[in-house]
Design a protein around this motif. Structure first.
Motif, PDB file in Angstrom:
ATOM      1  N   PHE A 148      43.343 111.057 -62.743  1.00 46.01           N
ATOM      2  CA  PHE A 148      43.331 112.330 -63.470  1.00 46.01           C
ATOM      3  C   PHE A 148      44.554 113.120 -63.031  1.00 46.01           C
ATOM      4  O   PHE A 148      44.560 113.751 -61.985  1.00 46.01           O
ATOM      5  CB  PHE A 148      42.045 113.098 -63.180  1.00 46.01           C
ATOM      6  CG  PHE A 148      40.815 112.337 -63.579  1.00 46.01           C
ATOM      7  CD1 PHE A 148      40.400 112.333 -64.903  1.00 46.01           C
ATOM      8  CD2 PHE A 148      40.088 111.620 -62.658  1.00 46.01           C
ATOM      9  CE1 PHE A 148      39.264 111.631 -65.300  1.00 46.01           C
ATOM     10  CE2 PHE A 148      38.950 110.920 -63.029  1.00 46.01           C
ATOM     11  CZ  PHE A 148      38.547 110.917 -64.353  1.00 46.01           C
ATOM     12  N   SER A 149      45.587 113.058 -63.854  1.00 42.44           N
ATOM     13  CA  SER A 149      46.868 113.643 -63.443  1.00 42.44           C
ATOM     14  C   SER A 149      47.278 114.847 -64.265  1.00 42.44           C
ATOM     15  O   SER A 149      48.386 115.324 -64.142  1.00 42.44           O
ATOM     16  CB  SER A 149      47.969 112.579 -63.516  1.00 42.44           C
ATOM     17  OG  SER A 149      48.050 112.045 -64.816  1.00 42.44           O
ATOM     18  N   GLY A 150      46.389 115.361 -65.098  1.00 48.28           N
ATOM     19  CA  GLY A 150      46.710 116.540 -65.897  1.00 48.28           C
ATOM     20  C   GLY A 150      46.805 117.786 -65.041  1.00 48.28           C
ATOM     21  O   GLY A 150      46.597 117.768 -63.841  1.00 48.28           O
ATOM     22  N   ARG A 151      47.090 118.894 -65.669  1.00 50.18           N
ATOM     23  CA  ARG A 151      47.252 120.140 -64.941  1.00 50.18           C
ATOM     24  C   ARG A 151      45.969 120.963 -64.924  1.00 50.18           C
ATOM     25  O   ARG A 151      45.968 122.131 -65.245  1.00 50.18           O
ATOM     26  CB  ARG A 151      48.389 120.934 -65.555  1.00 50.18           C
ATOM     27  CG  ARG A 151      49.697 120.195 -65.507  1.00 50.18           C
ATOM     28  CD  ARG A 151      50.830 121.173 -65.280  1.00 50.18           C
ATOM     29  NE  ARG A 151      52.083 120.474 -65.189  1.00 50.18           N
ATOM     30  CZ  ARG A 151      52.602 120.034 -64.050  1.00 50.18           C
ATOM     31  NH1 ARG A 151      51.979 120.235 -62.926  1.00 50.18           N
ATOM     32  NH2 ARG A 151      53.761 119.418 -64.037  1.00 50.18           N
TER      33      ARG A 151
ATOM     34  N   TRP B 103      44.903 115.535 -56.407  1.00 47.37           N
ATOM     35  CA  TRP B 103      44.872 114.739 -57.635  1.00 47.37           C
ATOM     36  C   TRP B 103      43.703 113.763 -57.555  1.00 47.37           C
ATOM     37  O   TRP B 103      43.738 112.789 -56.812  1.00 47.37           O
ATOM     38  CB  TRP B 103      46.193 113.996 -57.799  1.00 47.37           C
ATOM     39  CG  TRP B 103      47.345 114.930 -57.775  1.00 47.37           C
ATOM     40  CD1 TRP B 103      48.082 115.282 -56.679  1.00 47.37           C
ATOM     41  CD2 TRP B 103      47.876 115.666 -58.865  1.00 47.37           C
ATOM     42  NE1 TRP B 103      49.037 116.190 -57.042  1.00 47.37           N
ATOM     43  CE2 TRP B 103      48.939 116.447 -58.376  1.00 47.37           C
ATOM     44  CE3 TRP B 103      47.553 115.741 -60.206  1.00 47.37           C
ATOM     45  CZ2 TRP B 103      49.684 117.285 -59.185  1.00 47.37           C
ATOM     46  CZ3 TRP B 103      48.295 116.577 -61.020  1.00 47.37           C
ATOM     47  CH2 TRP B 103      49.342 117.333 -60.519  1.00 47.37           C
ATOM     48  N   PRO B 104      42.635 114.006 -58.318  1.00 48.98           N
ATOM     49  CA  PRO B 104      41.460 113.128 -58.259  1.00 48.98           C
ATOM     50  C   PRO B 104      41.677 111.797 -58.975  1.00 48.98           C
ATOM     51  O   PRO B 104      42.477 111.699 -59.899  1.00 48.98           O
ATOM     52  CB  PRO B 104      40.374 113.949 -58.957  1.00 48.98           C
ATOM     53  CG  PRO B 104      41.095 114.919 -59.808  1.00 48.98           C
ATOM     54  CD  PRO B 104      42.441 115.155 -59.194  1.00 48.98           C
TER      55      PRO B 104
ATOM     56  N   LYS C  83      32.753 105.687 -70.374  1.00 48.76           N
ATOM     57  CA  LYS C  83      31.713 106.716 -70.286  1.00 48.76           C
ATOM     58  C   LYS C  83      31.842 107.508 -68.982  1.00 48.76           C
ATOM     59  O   LYS C  83      31.791 108.739 -68.986  1.00 48.76           O
ATOM     60  CB  LYS C  83      30.336 106.057 -70.377  1.00 48.76           C
ATOM     61  CG  LYS C  83      29.188 107.020 -70.276  1.00 48.76           C
ATOM     62  CD  LYS C  83      27.868 106.271 -70.381  1.00 48.76           C
ATOM     63  CE  LYS C  83      26.694 107.218 -70.170  1.00 48.76           C
ATOM     64  NZ  LYS C  83      25.421 106.499 -70.223  1.00 48.76           N
ATOM     65  N   LEU C  84      32.020 106.825 -67.871  1.00 50.98           N
ATOM     66  CA  LEU C  84      32.140 107.493 -66.576  1.00 50.98           C
ATOM     67  C   LEU C  84      33.422 108.336 -66.500  1.00 50.98           C
ATOM     68  O   LEU C  84      33.390 109.471 -66.015  1.00 50.98           O
ATOM     69  CB  LEU C  84      32.114 106.465 -65.440  1.00 50.98           C
ATOM     70  CG  LEU C  84      32.119 107.023 -64.023  1.00 50.98           C
ATOM     71  CD1 LEU C  84      30.970 107.998 -63.797  1.00 50.98           C
ATOM     72  CD2 LEU C  84      32.069 105.879 -63.016  1.00 50.98           C
TER      73      LEU C  84
ATOM     74  N   TYR D 218      36.126 113.641 -66.715  1.00 54.11           N
ATOM     75  CA  TYR D 218      37.140 114.427 -67.411  1.00 54.11           C
ATOM     76  C   TYR D 218      36.556 115.741 -67.906  1.00 54.11           C
ATOM     77  O   TYR D 218      37.135 116.815 -67.706  1.00 54.11           O
ATOM     78  CB  TYR D 218      37.703 113.612 -68.580  1.00 54.11           C
ATOM     79  CG  TYR D 218      38.754 114.332 -69.381  1.00 54.11           C
ATOM     80  CD1 TYR D 218      40.071 114.333 -68.975  1.00 54.11           C
ATOM     81  CD2 TYR D 218      38.416 115.014 -70.543  1.00 54.11           C
ATOM     82  CE1 TYR D 218      41.042 114.995 -69.706  1.00 54.11           C
ATOM     83  CE2 TYR D 218      39.376 115.678 -71.280  1.00 54.11           C
ATOM     84  CZ  TYR D 218      40.690 115.667 -70.854  1.00 54.11           C
ATOM     85  OH  TYR D 218      41.644 116.333 -71.578  1.00 54.11           O
ATOM     86  N   LEU D 219      35.392 115.669 -68.545  1.00 57.33           N
ATOM     87  CA  LEU D 219      34.751 116.881 -69.055  1.00 57.33           C
ATOM     88  C   LEU D 219      34.396 117.842 -67.928  1.00 57.33           C
ATOM     89  O   LEU D 219      34.526 119.055 -68.064  1.00 57.33           O
ATOM     90  CB  LEU D 219      33.508 116.517 -69.865  1.00 57.33           C
ATOM     91  CG  LEU D 219      33.768 115.765 -71.168  1.00 57.33           C
ATOM     92  CD1 LEU D 219      32.463 115.268 -71.774  1.00 57.33           C
ATOM     93  CD2 LEU D 219      34.534 116.622 -72.151  1.00 57.33           C
ATOM     94  N   GLU D 220      33.975 117.302 -66.797  1.00 57.63           N
ATOM     95  CA  GLU D 220      33.651 118.158 -65.655  1.00 57.63           C
ATOM     96  C   GLU D 220      34.909 118.788 -65.045  1.00 57.63           C
ATOM     97  O   GLU D 220      34.916 119.971 -64.718  1.00 57.63           O
ATOM     98  CB  GLU D 220      32.903 117.353 -64.595  1.00 57.63           C
ATOM     99  CG  GLU D 220      32.420 118.205 -63.439  1.00 57.63           C
ATOM    100  CD  GLU D 220      31.594 117.422 -62.447  1.00 57.63           C
ATOM    101  OE1 GLU D 220      31.699 117.714 -61.241  1.00 57.63           O
ATOM    102  OE2 GLU D 220      30.847 116.525 -62.859  1.00 57.63           O
ATOM    103  N   LEU D 221      35.973 118.010 -64.908  1.00 54.75           N
ATOM    104  CA  LEU D 221      37.215 118.543 -64.338  1.00 54.75           C
ATOM    105  C   LEU D 221      37.766 119.704 -65.154  1.00 54.75           C
ATOM    106  O   LEU D 221      38.264 120.685 -64.610  1.00 54.75           O
ATOM    107  CB  LEU D 221      38.289 117.447 -64.258  1.00 54.75           C
ATOM    108  CG  LEU D 221      38.243 116.513 -63.089  1.00 54.75           C
ATOM    109  CD1 LEU D 221      39.228 115.368 -63.286  1.00 54.75           C
ATOM    110  CD2 LEU D 221      38.519 117.241 -61.802  1.00 54.75           C
TER     111      LEU D 221
END
Length: 96
Positions: free
Chosen positions: A8-11, A21-22, A79-80, A85-88
């Motif tokens: 997960f490298s977005g801002r 960075w998770p 799915k995972l 992603y939605l939680e982050l």
């Protein structure tokens, strides 16, 4: 058994404020009782980048293996990854 790492490298807010960075490491069946799904994080830069700060191009290899498109992940892995992603990003899952 295949192993996958989703980076997960977005801002998102965690990366902006803490320089954390998770990532998510998993096998092809992360929800199975004998499956594998583990969260981790790296400091200062995403774990899939080289010493210059670039991730491998799609289809190319780096120290994690070959980079593949999201659609090539097994269904449970997608799915995972989407759950995380939605939680982050503090988004709603849309009932899925």
């Amino acid at each position: 058994m295949d192993r996958y790492t989703a980076v997960f490298s977005g801002r998102h807010s965690m990366a902006r404020t803490n320089r954390v960075w998770p990532y998510l490491a998993m096998n092809s069946a992360p929800f199975h009782p004998q499956g594998f799904g583990q969260h981790g994080e790296t400091q200062n830069k995403p774990c899939d980048t080289d010493r210059w700060g670039f991730a491998a191009a799609m289809g190319r290899k780096n120290h994690l293996g070959r980079r593949i498109p999201f659609g090539d992940l097994p269904e449970d892995c997608r799915k995972l990854v989407m759950q995380d992603y939605l939680e982050l990003w503090d988004l709603k899952g849309g009932g899925k």
